[in-house]
Design an enzyme around this catalytic site. Structure first.
Site, PDB file in Angstrom:
ATOM      1  N   GLU A   1     -51.002  29.668 -43.823  1.00  0.00           N
ATOM      2  CA  GLU A   1     -49.736  29.925 -44.499  1.00  0.00           C
ATOM      3  C   GLU A   1     -49.241  28.585 -45.047  1.00  0.00           C
ATOM      4  O   GLU A   1     -49.108  27.626 -44.288  1.00  0.00           O
ATOM      5  CB  GLU A   1     -48.725  30.503 -43.501  1.00  0.00           C
TER       6      GLU A   1
ATOM      7  N   ARG B   1     -56.619  29.786 -28.635  1.00  0.00           N
ATOM      8  CA  ARG B   1     -56.028  28.663 -29.375  1.00  0.00           C
ATOM      9  C   ARG B   1     -56.433  27.349 -28.740  1.00  0.00           C
ATOM     10  O   ARG B   1     -56.618  27.260 -27.524  1.00  0.00           O
ATOM     11  CB  ARG B   1     -54.501  28.756 -29.354  1.00  0.00           C
TER      12      ARG B   1
ATOM     13  N   LYS C   1     -46.605  24.627 -36.137  1.00  0.00           N
ATOM     14  CA  LYS C   1     -46.079  24.138 -37.408  1.00  0.00           C
ATOM     15  C   LYS C   1     -44.561  24.034 -37.387  1.00  0.00           C
ATOM     16  O   LYS C   1     -43.994  23.131 -37.971  1.00  0.00           O
ATOM     17  CB  LYS C   1     -46.510  25.075 -38.534  1.00  0.00           C
TER      18      LYS C   1
HETATM   19  P1  ATP Z   1     -48.671  27.586 -35.723  1.00  0.00           P
HETATM   20  O1  ATP Z   1     -48.692  28.767 -34.798  1.00  0.00           O
HETATM   21  O2  ATP Z   1     -49.223  26.329 -35.155  1.00  0.00           O
HETATM   22  O3  ATP Z   1     -47.354  27.380 -36.340  1.00  0.00           O
HETATM   23  P2  ATP Z   1     -49.905  29.350 -37.510  1.00  0.00           P
HETATM   24  O4  ATP Z   1     -50.824  30.144 -36.686  1.00  0.00           O
HETATM   25  O5  ATP Z   1     -48.633  29.952 -37.906  1.00  0.00           O
HETATM   26  O6  ATP Z   1     -49.697  27.928 -36.865  1.00  0.00           O
HETATM   27  P3  ATP Z   1     -51.408  29.692 -39.910  1.00  0.00           P
HETATM   28  O7  ATP Z   1     -51.312  28.927 -41.170  1.00  0.00           O
HETATM   29  O8  ATP Z   1     -50.972  31.087 -39.867  1.00  0.00           O
HETATM   30  O9  ATP Z   1     -50.620  28.845 -38.822  1.00  0.00           O
HETATM   31  O10 ATP Z   1     -52.867  29.539 -39.310  1.00  0.00           O
HETATM   32  C1  ATP Z   1     -54.053  29.703 -40.027  1.00  0.00           C
HETATM   33  C2  ATP Z   1     -55.136  30.057 -39.045  1.00  0.00           C
HETATM   34  O11 ATP Z   1     -55.287  29.048 -38.068  1.00  0.00           O
HETATM   35  C3  ATP Z   1     -54.820  31.349 -38.316  1.00  0.00           C
HETATM   36  O12 ATP Z   1     -55.980  32.143 -38.347  1.00  0.00           O
HETATM   37  C4  ATP Z   1     -54.498  30.909 -36.917  1.00  0.00           C
HETATM   38  O13 ATP Z   1     -54.941  31.881 -36.002  1.00  0.00           O
HETATM   39  C5  ATP Z   1     -55.283  29.626 -36.774  1.00  0.00           C
HETATM   40  N1  ATP Z   1     -54.697  28.675 -35.819  1.00  0.00           N
HETATM   41  C6  ATP Z   1     -53.469  28.124 -35.880  1.00  0.00           C
HETATM   42  N2  ATP Z   1     -53.258  27.314 -34.830  1.00  0.00           N
HETATM   43  C7  ATP Z   1     -54.380  27.336 -34.061  1.00  0.00           C
HETATM   44  C8  ATP Z   1     -54.783  26.683 -32.841  1.00  0.00           C
HETATM   45  N3  ATP Z   1     -53.990  25.850 -32.185  1.00  0.00           N
HETATM   46  N4  ATP Z   1     -56.009  26.958 -32.367  1.00  0.00           N
HETATM   47  C9  ATP Z   1     -56.824  27.795 -33.025  1.00  0.00           C
HETATM   48  N5  ATP Z   1     -56.515  28.417 -34.175  1.00  0.00           N
HETATM   49  C10 ATP Z   1     -55.305  28.204 -34.704  1.00  0.00           C
HETATM   50 MG    MG Z   2     -49.364  32.161 -38.631  1.00  0.00          MG
END
Ligand code: ATP
Ligand code: MG
Length: 544
Positions: free
Chosen positions: A30, A255, A265
């Protein structure tokens, strides 16, 4: 990706059984902040698993929520992906599918599977029930198809204010999985979209948009982190009820978390916006741009993430493991030079004033291919303050003290004879004598010095700032304390010192090992008149 992992096993089976002809994955960030090292796990999974089977990976910006998305982040994410060395087969934007998504919402309304609801957010939450109580039907649940079509069209045309109405799936208000209790599919947001402009004032929710996008793109394995686990049932419902010709499947992995590191984020945005860090590329940040500026290599990050494996359990890894992979990556590739962070002046009283000689030093004792350089030696030197004490404290002390002799790396033996003090009683200068017969490489081995220390010649030395880092966030027993109150006050220490004049110009991100200290990279704020180095990682792990 060499190590086997459970998603790879699923892909192998799906190819072998003919369930899929080709592996197609997507990485769906995102664009609402910069990527962090946790995203590297998702990226590695999406790109490398597909590559492993000669499949392909799309980059899809999940930009269905205009509230926080911005093209600054789109550009930053593109750069991060390139830096890690991945090449998307296609670059798509979730918002490009808004027309199709809207048509599919209408299809669901016509099938009696979606309705416009006038409850507000709080009421929806209240009506939803909880794990031990079934939900209650919305009073708007039984609107006719015609009325729903009319209202949904009016929502699109901007007749209603934000939050006044939503479109909900009509599933089951008593479903054991709360995500299935008539989830919201569309909400009203009168907001400018970074790509769509003001075309839309209704936006689809992630749970509705994502499966549709995956299906349109022909994604076979839609991998995401574990928190989406209990959304999978809704994902499958959307694909089935929208009658998508292609059926993608969602798989969840744990994660990646790192000790003393904030990896969400939202929090990273707060750190930046509150001014607790200097920006997304602050060298203490776990963002990919921060890690890059600090000096970590793309391969050290990938090696680190791969070493953590891939399973269906969230994992928290010690941050020092990343240092380990950095050391492994660059220890044979970088020059090992001398730097003095906390300088103490040394005068070699029996060395001619004004004379400078150059001694030969190998650039990397473990890799002769890196060649040699010349190191200046003269009457005025700097050594590390911690390399001198007045009196040898114990037999383990292997540095300089009055009456003792040490070897200077690549140069001569020197012996400390006396010290000068300033008016406050601090030692400001150590007077030494050197032995001309002890030049490094001369084969001299008659005496054993009390250790070997580093130095830089004072008149030719380059002045430098050394940035030393500690984790940004401290552990705290008090779990209620906000992370902004747990910021480590010592997370960034600046020291002023010198490095040997080993080259004219130091390029941004050029890496060195400073002998007996650690690995450093040239910071973006470095100037040749005052160099700035970031310590990427110390030489040795503190884990005993
Ligand atoms: P955050 O939860 O850290 O704010 P997010 O999941 O909202 O991040 P996205 O841009 O939606 O951020 O993430 C893109 C991809 O990265 C998604 O498929 C998400 O599952 C994966 N992802 C995000 N953070 C992690 C993490 N710490 N470990 C593994 N995968 C992750
Ligand atoms: Mg997300």
């Amino acid at each position: 990706m060499e190590e086997s992992n459970f998603i790879k096993t699923i892909m192998e089976k799906d190819l072998a059984s003919g369930k899929v002809k080709e592996i197609v994955t997507r990485f769906p960030p995102e664009p609402n902040a910069y990527l962090h090292i946790g995203h590297a796990r998702a990226m590695i999974t999406d790109f490398e698993l597909a590559e492993c089977f000669n499949g392909k990976t799309n980059l899809r910006f999940d930009d269905t929520n205009p509230a926080k998305e911005d093209s600054e982040f789109v550009d930053a994410i593109l750069k991060d992906i390139e830096w890690l060395g991945y090449h998307p087969a296609n670059i798509f934007f979730g918002s490009d599918y808004f027309d199709q998504t809207y048509e599919l919402a209408i299809k669901l309304i016509k099938k009696g599977l979606a309705y416009v609801c006038d409850l507000n957010q709080e009421e929806i939450a209240k009506y939803r029930g909880d794990l031990s109580h079934p939900g209650i039907d919305s009073p708007y649940r039984n609107r006719s198809v015609e009325e729903n079509l009319k209202l949904f069209n009016e929502m699109r045309e901007g007749k209603y204010a934000d939050g006044e109405k939503v479109l909900r799936a009509k599933i089951d208000m008593a479903h054991p999985n709360i995500n299935m209790r008539d989830p919201v599919l569309y909400r009203i947001l009168h907001m400018h979209h970074h790509r769509q402009g003001d075309k839309w004032c209704i936006y689809p929710m992630y749970d509705f948009a994502h499966p549709i996008q995956d299906a349109i793109e022909g994604i076979t394995h839609s991998c995401c982190s574990l928190e989406y686990d209990n959304h999978r049932i809704l994902y499958d419902w959307v694909v089935e009820k929208c009658e998508m010709p292609h059926v993608p499947h969602q798989y969840e992995f744990g994660r990646l978390n790192i000790t003393n590191t904030i990896m969400s984020k939202r929090y990273l945005r707060e750190l930046v916006n509150s001014g607790k860090v200097t920006g997304y590329d602050d060298p203490r940040m776990p963002t990919l741009v921060g890690l890059k500026r600090r000096g970590f290599t793309a391969s050290s990050i990938k090696d680190f993430v791969k070493s953590t494996g891939l399973s269906r359990v969230n994992s928290t890894i010690d941050g020092e493991m990343l240092d380990h992979f950095l050391r492994e990556d660059i220890k044979l590739k970088v020059n090992r030079i001398m730097a003095v962070k906390d300088p103490l002046e040394v005068v070699i009283d029996n060395y001619e004033e004004g004379k400078i000689e150059y001694v030969v030093a190998e650039n990397n004792a473990e890799n002769p291919e890196l060649g040699e350089r010349k190191v200046a030696f003269g009457r005025h030197l700097y050594i590390e303050k911690e390399d001198f004490v007045l009196e040898k404290p114990n037999k383990h002390y292997k540095r300089l003290a009055l009456g003792l002799e040490v070897r200077l790396y690549h140069a001569y033996f020197i012996k400390a004879n006396s010290v000068d003090y300033d008016k406050d009683g601090n030692i400001v200068c150590v007077h030494c004598t050197y032995d001309v017969n002890t030049k490094s490489g001369s084969g001299f081995n008659e005496r054993k010095p009390n250790g070997t220390i580093q130095f830089v010649e004072a008149t030719t030395a380059r002045s430098a700032i050394f940035n030393l880092f500690e984790p940004l966030v401290l552990d705290d027993e008090d779990e209620t304390k906000s992370f902004l109150d747990r910021i480590n006050p010592n997370s960034w220490t600046r020291m002023k010192g010198y490095v040997e004049n080993c080259k004219e110009h130091f390029d941004e991100l050029e890496r060195f090992q400073f002998i007996r200290d650690g690995y450093y990279a040239v910071d973006k704020e470095s100037k040749d008149s005052e160099l700035v180095f970031n310590r990427i990682a110390p030489l040795k792990s503190s884990i005993k």
